[in-house]
Design a protein around this motif. Sequence first.
Motif, PDB file in Angstrom:
ATOM      1  N   SER A 255       0.881  -1.020   0.119  1.00  0.00           N
ATOM      2  CA  SER A 255      -0.082   0.083  -0.147  1.00  0.00           C
ATOM      3  C   SER A 255       0.874   1.356   0.153  1.00  0.00           C
ATOM      4  O   SER A 255       2.088   1.273   0.576  1.00  0.00           O
ATOM      5  CB  SER A 255      -0.772  -0.197   1.105  1.00  0.00           C
ATOM      6  OG  SER A 255      -0.076   0.091   2.189  1.00  0.00           O
TER       7      SER A 255
ATOM      8  N   LYS B 176       5.406   7.112   1.002  1.00  0.00           N
ATOM      9  CA  LYS B 176       5.179   6.533   2.175  1.00  0.00           C
ATOM     10  C   LYS B 176       4.011   5.529   2.028  1.00  0.00           C
ATOM     11  O   LYS B 176       2.965   5.755   1.348  1.00  0.00           O
ATOM     12  CB  LYS B 176       4.653   7.698   3.307  1.00  0.00           C
ATOM     13  CG  LYS B 176       5.686   8.696   3.386  1.00  0.00           C
ATOM     14  CD  LYS B 176       5.188   9.679   4.509  1.00  0.00           C
ATOM     15  CE  LYS B 176       6.428  10.607   4.820  1.00  0.00           C
ATOM     16  NZ  LYS B 176       6.193  11.607   5.677  1.00  0.00           N
ATOM     17  N   GLY B 177       4.221   4.570   2.780  1.00  0.00           N
ATOM     18  CA  GLY B 177       3.254   3.181   2.727  1.00  0.00           C
ATOM     19  C   GLY B 177       3.071   2.639   4.156  1.00  0.00           C
ATOM     20  O   GLY B 177       4.154   2.994   4.802  1.00  0.00           O
ATOM     21  N   GLY B 178       2.309   1.498   4.334  1.00  0.00           N
ATOM     22  CA  GLY B 178       2.230   0.797   5.268  1.00  0.00           C
ATOM     23  C   GLY B 178       3.629   0.328   5.698  1.00  0.00           C
ATOM     24  O   GLY B 178       3.720   0.389   6.979  1.00  0.00           O
ATOM     25  N   SER B 179       4.438  -0.062   5.038  1.00  0.00           N
ATOM     26  CA  SER B 179       5.639  -0.990   5.347  1.00  0.00           C
ATOM     27  C   SER B 179       6.755  -0.137   5.223  1.00  0.00           C
ATOM     28  O   SER B 179       7.870  -0.446   5.974  1.00  0.00           O
ATOM     29  CB  SER B 179       5.730  -2.233   4.879  1.00  0.00           C
ATOM     30  OG  SER B 179       5.997  -1.991   3.454  1.00  0.00           O
TER      31      SER B 179
ATOM     32  N   ASP C 285       0.386   5.479   0.723  1.00  0.00           N
ATOM     33  CA  ASP C 285      -0.548   6.527   1.153  1.00  0.00           C
ATOM     34  C   ASP C 285      -0.229   7.807   0.446  1.00  0.00           C
ATOM     35  O   ASP C 285      -1.166   8.588   0.096  1.00  0.00           O
ATOM     36  CB  ASP C 285      -0.397   6.541   2.641  1.00  0.00           C
ATOM     37  CG  ASP C 285      -0.547   5.363   3.342  1.00  0.00           C
ATOM     38  OD1 ASP C 285      -1.553   4.567   2.946  1.00  0.00           O
ATOM     39  OD2 ASP C 285       0.145   4.997   4.408  1.00  0.00           O
TER      40      ASP C 285
END
Length: 258
Positions: free
Chosen positions: A126, A215-218, A128
Amino acid sequence: MTKKVGVAGCGALGTIVCKALQKGLTGYEFVGVSDLTTPDFGVPNLSFDELASVSDMVVECLPAKVVPELAKAVFAQDKDLLMISACAYLLYPEIDEMVKESKGRLLVTSGALSGLDAVSALQCASIDSAIIASTKQPKGFKGAPFIKQMGINIDEIVEKTLIFKGNAFDAAKAFPANVNVAATLSMAGIGPEKTQVEVWADPNVAGNTHEITVKGGSSTIISRVENQPDPSNPKSSMLAGYSVVAALKKMNEQIAVI
Ligand SMILES: NC(=O)c1ccc[n+]([C@@H]2O[C@H](COP(=O)([O-])OP(=O)(O)OC[C@H]3O[C@@H](n4cnc5c(N)ncnc54)[C@H](O)[C@@H]3O)[C@@H](O)[C@H]2O)c1
């Protein structure tokens, strides 16, 4: 099996690709070019239709506004297009329709940008947010539609100045020859509406700089590249030409980092 490859557009970047093909790239036969001038790379200078007909894959190194015409010739003949002018994909939605009706593939190289490998990986989980800030010498923006529309005198820019902020769609319309990297990031990541773009003009910068923050979940990916502009076209970075050569090599190597 040897792939037949042609190059459309033999300017700053196309010349880098043609020289590599002329020298020899394992697995490829250099079959032709298409350019308004008469480039001498030892292969015939053909129309877009003729180039697509003799090639398995056509490398695109053209001004964005010419890309739909090339795409039409390539995809009508079910051939592959290796594209460097990613802005054209955002500006001309008919290209997307042509690909979907074709057996050919549209492949976009990383161009002048770094970090797209990680962006593609994170996209599988994912993402963001995605932001790209591009900085060039003011002269690198000469002739851009946004500069003309806003009446900006680039010769009057004496310090680092933010000249545009918006999404990748609007950036492509405003700076079609400058923000291919933003278009490519949007294609690899979260799309052109959600990808935020900042365009900076800086008379004191030596090269063309692109910094992405994704930027993402991980993960948070921060990547910055400082490129030498091509001597024959300060809008373009030589790395973009090398990215095409690298893409051709990767598609053929038995052992490759992809
Ligand atoms: N993806 C990236 O990171 C990235 C980076 C830099 C440049 N680019 C894009 O790559 C493209 C090529 O850049 P460049 O610096 O090599 O441009 P360039 O202006 O140096 O070369 C363009 C070439 O296309 C040829 N051409 C123009 N119209 C034509 C037509 N109708 N038929 C055949 N040939 C035609 C010209 O004769 C010229 O040789 C541009 O769209 C540029 O914006 C992408």
